[in-house]
Scaffold this motif. Structure first.
Motif, PDB file in Angstrom:
ATOM      1  N   MET A 151      43.760 -20.223  47.692  1.00 36.76           N
ATOM      2  CA  MET A 151      43.659 -20.627  46.293  1.00 36.76           C
ATOM      3  C   MET A 151      43.149 -22.060  46.172  1.00 36.76           C
ATOM      4  O   MET A 151      42.270 -22.361  45.361  1.00 36.76           O
ATOM      5  N   ALA A 152      43.765 -22.954  46.949  1.00 34.59           N
ATOM      6  CA  ALA A 152      43.452 -24.366  46.759  1.00 34.59           C
ATOM      7  C   ALA A 152      43.908 -25.175  47.962  1.00 34.59           C
ATOM      8  O   ALA A 152      44.774 -24.752  48.727  1.00 34.59           O
ATOM      9  N   TYR A 170      40.164 -26.601  44.297  1.00 30.95           N
ATOM     10  CA  TYR A 170      40.406 -25.198  44.015  1.00 30.95           C
ATOM     11  C   TYR A 170      39.238 -24.331  44.479  1.00 30.95           C
ATOM     12  O   TYR A 170      38.079 -24.731  44.390  1.00 30.95           O
ATOM     13  N   VAL A 228      39.621 -19.659  40.856  1.00 36.45           N
ATOM     14  CA  VAL A 228      41.021 -20.024  40.648  1.00 36.45           C
ATOM     15  C   VAL A 228      41.084 -21.087  39.556  1.00 36.45           C
ATOM     16  O   VAL A 228      40.458 -22.143  39.660  1.00 36.45           O
ATOM     17  N   LYS A 279      42.270 -24.076  37.632  1.00 34.41           N
ATOM     18  CA  LYS A 279      43.094 -25.245  37.955  1.00 34.41           C
ATOM     19  C   LYS A 279      44.112 -25.551  36.870  1.00 34.41           C
ATOM     20  O   LYS A 279      45.161 -26.126  37.155  1.00 34.41           O
TER      21      LYS A 279
END
Lengths: 118, 111
Positions: A47-48, A58, A62, A64
């Motif tokens: 995801m990040a 990110y 996805v 933020k």
């Protein structure tokens, strides 16, 4: 080996509420931590990347503003799922690298946090 | 990062060696081969990694071919607790680089 701990291990919440998941490196400092999510019968999806003292990076797709990441210290990163909806129900997993112990890149993972949004 | 190819599933009898293959034909010179496994509803567990040479630890052995285009993870005496999804991942060792997971191999160990 290096220990990464997540809390809570599972959480159930109502749709529209926010949920915070903590990821701690227990015996080492981590300038970078990574957050993944995993849907049933699927692989882990990055995801990040959480960076201590700066904004997270990110992955494409996805949001933020939906998944807020804070990495305020060298041992703690938090993921907040804001205004959670049932489609956010998933297994969230963090990982970190112990730079003091190795220079060959292996990451250590938390136990995971299972989120169920009703 | 180089892509990897693994069989979707394998079976192994308890007590026998489990040999899990992985193809990584586009691996570059500075990329390592990492193996992780994930037992149901848990976070991934690091198993072993290597660059060129074969490696062994208390959990497993890693055999990397001379051209580095493929590798095999060996669990010498599989137990029921080794039933898991095994991931072979290739990447460099830069500090800020995440692991990118493919679909892995589901190993089923039966008695």
């Amino acid at each position: 080996g290096a220990v990464v701990s997540q809390h809570p291990s599972w959480v159930i919440c109502k749709s529209g509420t926010s949920v915070k998941i903590e990821c701690r490196s227990l015996d080492f400092q981590a300038t970078t931590m990574f957050w993944y999510r995993q849907f049933p019968k699927q692989s882990l999806m990055l995801m990040a990347t959480s960076n201590e003292g700066s904004k997270a990076t990110y992955e494409q797709g996805v949001e933020k503003d939906k998944f807020l990441i804070n990495h305020a210290s060298l041992t703690l990163s938090t993921l907040t799922v804001t205004s959670a909806h049932p489609e956010d129900s998933s297994f969230y997993i963090c990982s970190a690298r112990d730079l003091g112990r190795t220079n060959t890149g292996e990451l250590f993972f938390g136990e995971g946090s299972r989120l169920t949004v009703l | 990062d180089a892509k990897t190819t693994q069989p979707p599933s394998m079976d192994c009898a308890e007590g026998r060696a489990a040999n899990l293959p992985c193809n990584h034909s586009t691996i570059s010179g500075n990329e390592y081969v990492y193996w992780y496994r994930q037992i149901h509803s848990q976070g991934p567990q690091y198993i072993i990694h290597g660059l060129k040479n074969n490696e062994t630890n208390e959990m497993a052995s890693l055999i990397i071919t001379e051209d580095r285009k493929s590798s095999t993870l060996i669990l010498p005496h599989a137990t029921l607790r080794d039933t898991a999804v095994y991931y072979c991942i290739v990447r460099g060792n830069q500090a800020g680089t995440a692991l990118i997971f493919g679909k892995g191999t589901t190993l089923s160990v039966s008695s």
